[in-house]
Design an enzyme around this catalytic site. Structure first.
Site, mmCIF file in Angstrom:
data_model
loop_
_atom_site.group_PDB
_atom_site.id
_atom_site.type_symbol
_atom_site.label_atom_id
_atom_site.label_comp_id
_atom_site.label_asym_id
_atom_site.label_seq_id
_atom_site.Cartn_x
_atom_site.Cartn_y
_atom_site.Cartn_z
ATOM 1 N N ARG A 502 0.812 -1.220 0.000
ATOM 2 C CA ARG A 502 0.000 0.000 0.000
ATOM 3 C C ARG A 502 0.845 1.270 0.000
ATOM 4 N NH1 ARG A 502 -2.983 -0.975 5.325
ATOM 5 N NH2 ARG A 502 -0.977 -1.961 5.716
ATOM 6 N N THR A 548 9.891 -9.348 0.013
ATOM 7 C CA THR A 548 8.665 -9.554 -0.747
ATOM 8 C C THR A 548 8.909 -10.720 -1.712
ATOM 9 O OG1 THR A 548 9.300 -8.256 -2.688
ATOM 10 C CG2 THR A 548 8.393 -7.050 -0.828
ATOM 11 N N ASP A 671 9.679 -22.884 -8.703
ATOM 12 C CA ASP A 671 10.394 -22.306 -7.562
ATOM 13 C C ASP A 671 11.766 -22.979 -7.392
ATOM 14 O OD1 ASP A 671 10.193 -20.383 -5.496
ATOM 15 O OD2 ASP A 671 10.151 -22.065 -4.073
ATOM 16 N N LYS A 675 15.802 -21.543 -7.624
ATOM 17 C CA LYS A 675 16.881 -21.796 -6.654
ATOM 18 C C LYS A 675 18.093 -22.404 -7.344
ATOM 19 C CE LYS A 675 13.624 -22.402 -2.879
ATOM 20 N NZ LYS A 675 13.040 -23.317 -1.899
#
Ligand code: ASP
Ligand code: MG
Length: 810
Positions: A502, A548, A671, A675
């Site tokens: 936000r 994040t 994912d 890595k």
């Protein structure tokens, strides 16, 4: 020097580049790039001889004077060096006229050297060529880059007389004005170091005289700005090669700078500041190798704060001593004046009237000159017993009114008292406190002085992006660990800003962790404006933590890097970005000397990346990396034995929060692919995500559904997985979700494998990650790192460990 009224705005800015900034073709191009970026079409550029050319010319004179047979060879070597410099800096056609001019010069030099004894004018003439070659070449390189530029031999305007030389200002100013009027919108590359007398004979401004040339030129041209570019960004609180924690002084007052120069600083030469004081020019020091590394501005207005700012030293100091039997004071004053007039003002001196002794301290070079002069002056000067004593070092504190700072003086005396001290001398003008000690290794003394005088804690600002699981866990950890970190690393930490989707809360005085956790009231902000406003943040160091999973923040990494903000990421997006994006980031990091740590992106708190680093630092070659990189997939296959359908296990893992919110994100292998890319890059290989072969467990018909529907239809996974399990059991093996990278072939893959039941990837705790690293020495028996590889606490701990490591390394 008279100050002309400025006509309008700024007046032709002066930039000076020293020999070390012009050492080879790459340097010439770097300097041309700097000049290009200045966008100053009327700049006056002053240059020194390339690299060590002046030294070579002086050696050459020595060899010829002593009839050394190596002399012609030395001249040929010099010729070859300059020729190579021209040929590597310019395309052939543009090099040709410069090579021809160089040939003529070499012939001229050889002819002059034929004389049996060279006088001072001839010697100066020979030494002048270094600067001539520099200015000619740089002007041509600038023209090659499309700039309007020309070279200018300073002998055409700089008139001097006497010994040591004095500048004839009016004549020089007139001649220069004439030339400048004829070259309005043109960059002029002017030779430093050299001047001419009324008869047109070459005269020199003394070793390292080009800085003086630059400020002199600025004064004569009434320039408003002078920048001296060298291989250091400016004046530090101590020599940073000896005292790594020395800090750059952004501002230095003119009298302090003059005092530092008088004390033999290699950064600022004494004569350089004379024209600055007598004109309106603003002097700035910068580094041509890393223009971004900051600068020192020499300020006219006096500083308000008082006290020491610099610890400086002259390792090799020589004492010149004499006895004066009558009229002691009077004679000492007269001698001081006599020496100063000859540009041999002592670094420090000690009067000892009780012993009739006068001791003066010099650098070795000055001492030799002073000794010879004084020897000839002996009967008239009223002293006897002249002698030189070497084996001393000089240490000094410099700063406004330092001699009146009781505490600092005490610290100085204390530190020096442990040395075999010859004398301590406070300067009359209050600007320095000088100690002469018997020669020892000075570093410990300098370090001790620097520490006791200047070691204030480094101010570190922290920006946190993301207030999710990891961000919150890190905030709690930060609160708990802050005091320890501050104490052990001598820092002052400030949580300067926290961002979520936000907006942000920002406070230069620092945010309270509890407030961020429990009463977060962000306001929205416009990124480009905010980034710009960051430039004035006032911290010594700024670090941004990306907790994040967003790929939009990653787009701002380069902008953060440009602001010298270090990065720590738990976010995999940057480390696993496409080859171009990643290479761009790496380059920006190197350029701005900013660190990027991301130990939290793989294996959470497990020391995977750091182990790869250590292996590489030890000289190991990494040959392969493999393992189970996903906590959720590890958990699933540890439990999948056929007693329950796979989809049921997925359901259960999802409910327990062991998977991503959408479990397909784990099952499709993306994912794990990220890595693998991060680790391969960390191991020194250029792996692009596109090159990884990923075998997704998600059948197409399941991948096409939206998230809610997909969760209803997980049973669509079961057919294929039951088949794979049966296969494995038949072979007497076990199913594992494995990522592999092989350095030799560059092959990289992610997917299900059947591994033998005794394989190290089998006996794991559900949810554990495992990493096997093969190197030249860990070959038969790879290095294995195993343990919980996910979870907010261990991930936040990895972020915190990165923060510690980053700050400790600064
Ligand atoms: N080239 C001259 C020297 O080496 C002048 C200078 O570099 O400033 O002394
Ligand atoms: Mg030089």
């Amino acid at each position: 020097m008279t100050i002309l009224e400025p006509e309008a705005g700024a007046w032709r800015p002066v930039h000076k580049f020293g020999g070390s900034s012009l050492a080879d073709a790459a340097c010439f191009h770097r300097v041309a790039g700097i000049i290009h970026n200045l966008h100053q079409p009327d700049a006056l550029i002053v240059v020194s001889a390339p690299g060590k050319t002046t030294n070579r010319l002086i050696e050459l004179l020595g060899l010829f004077a002593s009839g050394d047979t190596a002399a012609p060879e030395a001249l040929a070597g010099l010729h070859a060096f300059q020729r190579n410099l021209i040929e590597t800096s310019l395309p052939e056609a543009e090099a040709a006229p410069l090579l021809a001019a160089l040939n003529d010069d070499i012939v001229t030099i050889a002819r002059v050297l034929e004389h049996s004894r060279l006088d001072e004018v001839q010697r100066s003439f020979i030494q002048s060529f270094g600067e001539v070659w520099s200015s000619r070449l740089l002007a041509q390189v600038l023209r090659h880059q499309g700039l309007a530029a020309d070279s200018l031999d300073a002998r055409r305007f700089l008139r001097v007389t006497g010994t040591p030389v004095r500048v004839q200002e009016e004549a020089s100013r007139r001649l220069l004005a004439d030339i400048l009027a004829r070259h309005g919108q043109q960059i002029l590359v002017v030779t430093g170091f050299i001047a001419a007398d009324d008869d047109g004979n070459t005269r020199l401004l003394g070793r390292n005289g080009s800085d003086f040339s630059a400020t002199l030129l600025a004064a004569l041209a009434d320039s408003t700005h002078t920048t001296i570019w060298s291989d250091v960004p400016g004046v530090f609180s101590a020599d940073p090669r000896r005292i790594p924690e020395a800090h750059l002084l952004k501002r230095l007052a003119l009298p302090e700078a003059a005092e530092l120069a008088r004390l033999g600083s290699p950064v600022l030469h004494s004569r350089t500041l004379g024209p600055v004081a007598a004109s309106r020019q603003q002097l700035m020091l910068r580094c041509s190798y890393h223009p971004d590394d900051g600068h020192t501005r020499i300020e006219r207005k006096p500083r308000r704060e008082q006290g020491a700012r610099i610890v400086t030293a002259v390792d090799d100091t020589v004492l010149v001593e004499m006895t004066i039997s009558d009229r002691y004071q009077e004679r000492v004053d007269a001698l001081t004046e006599w020496l100063t007039k000859r540009e041999l003002a002592p670094l420090a001196c000690k009067r000892r009237p009780d012993r009739k002794l006068w001791q003066i301290a010099y650098t070795r070079e000055q001492a030799e000159q002073a000794f010879l002069l004084l020897r000839d002056h002996q009967p008239a000067g009223g002293f006897e017993g002249l002698q030189q004593r070497d084996g001393f070092s000089l240490v000094a504190l410099v700063g406004k009114n330092v001699t009146a700072q009781a505490e600092q003086c005490l610290q100085f005396y204390h530190a020096l008292n442990e040395q075999p001290l010859e004398f301590v001398q406070p300067a009359k003008n209050g600007l320095s406190l000088v100690g002469v000690v018997r020669k020892t290794s000075l570093d410990p003394l300098l370090l001790r002085l620097h520490q006791s005088l200047f070691s204030r804690p480094r101010r570190v600002g922290v920006l946190l992006f993301g207030r999710g699981n990891i961000g919150q866990a890190w905030l709690r950890l930060y609160k708990e660990q802050k005091a320890r970190l501050e104490q052990e690393l001598n820092l002052r930490l400030t949580l300067y800003g926290v961002f979520d989707s936000r907006g942000a809360m920002l406070a230069s005085q620092g945010l309270e962790v509890d407030q961020v956790l429990n009463a977060f009231e962000p306001r929205s902000l416009v990124w480009p404006d905010w980034l710009e406003s960051l430039e004035e943040h006032g911290f010594d160091t700024m670090v941004a933590l990306d907790c994040t999973a967003s790929d939009s923040l990653v787009q701002y990494y380069p902008a953060l890097v440009q602001q010298h903000i270090h990065l720590i990421a738990a976010n995999k997006q940057a480390g696993a970005a496409s080859r171009d994006v990643y290479a761009g980031l790496k380059q920006a990091l190197a350029e701005h000397r900013v660190k990027f740590l991301s130990n939290a992106t793989v294996g959470a708190g497990l020391p995977v990346q750091s182990s790869l680093h250590q292996l590489r630092q030890s000289g190991e070659q990494i040959r392969a990396i493999s393992g189970i990189f996903s906590g959720s997939l590890s958990w699933l296959f540890q439990h999948f034995d056929g007693s329950r359908p796979f989809s049921e296990l997925v359901q259960q893992a999802w409910q327990q929060g062991l998977t991503e919110p959408d479990p397909r994100e784990d099952l499709n292998g993306q994912d794990v692919k990220r890595k693998l890319v991060i680790l391969a890059r960390e191991a020194g290989f250029d792996l692009d995500p596109e090159q990884v072969q990923v075998a997704s467990l998600v059948p197409e018909e399941l991948a096409a559904l939206d998230k809610a529907e997909a969760l209803e239809h997980l049973h669509r996974l079961d057919g294929m997985l039951a088949e794979r399990l049966a296969e494995a059991q038949q072979q007497g093996g076990v199913l594992r979700h494995v990522a592999r990278f092989h350095a030799d072939s560059g092959a990289a893959s992610v997917g299900l494998e059947v591994v033998p039941a005794n394989h190290p990837f089998v006996p794991l705790r559900p949810g554990d990650n495992v990493f096997a690293i093969e190197t030249r020495h860990y070959r038969q028996n790879p290095m294995v790192i195993q343990g919980p590889g996910a979870g907010r606490e261990v991930t936040a701990a990895a972020v915190q460990a990165d923060l510690w490591q980053l700050l400790a390394a600064l």
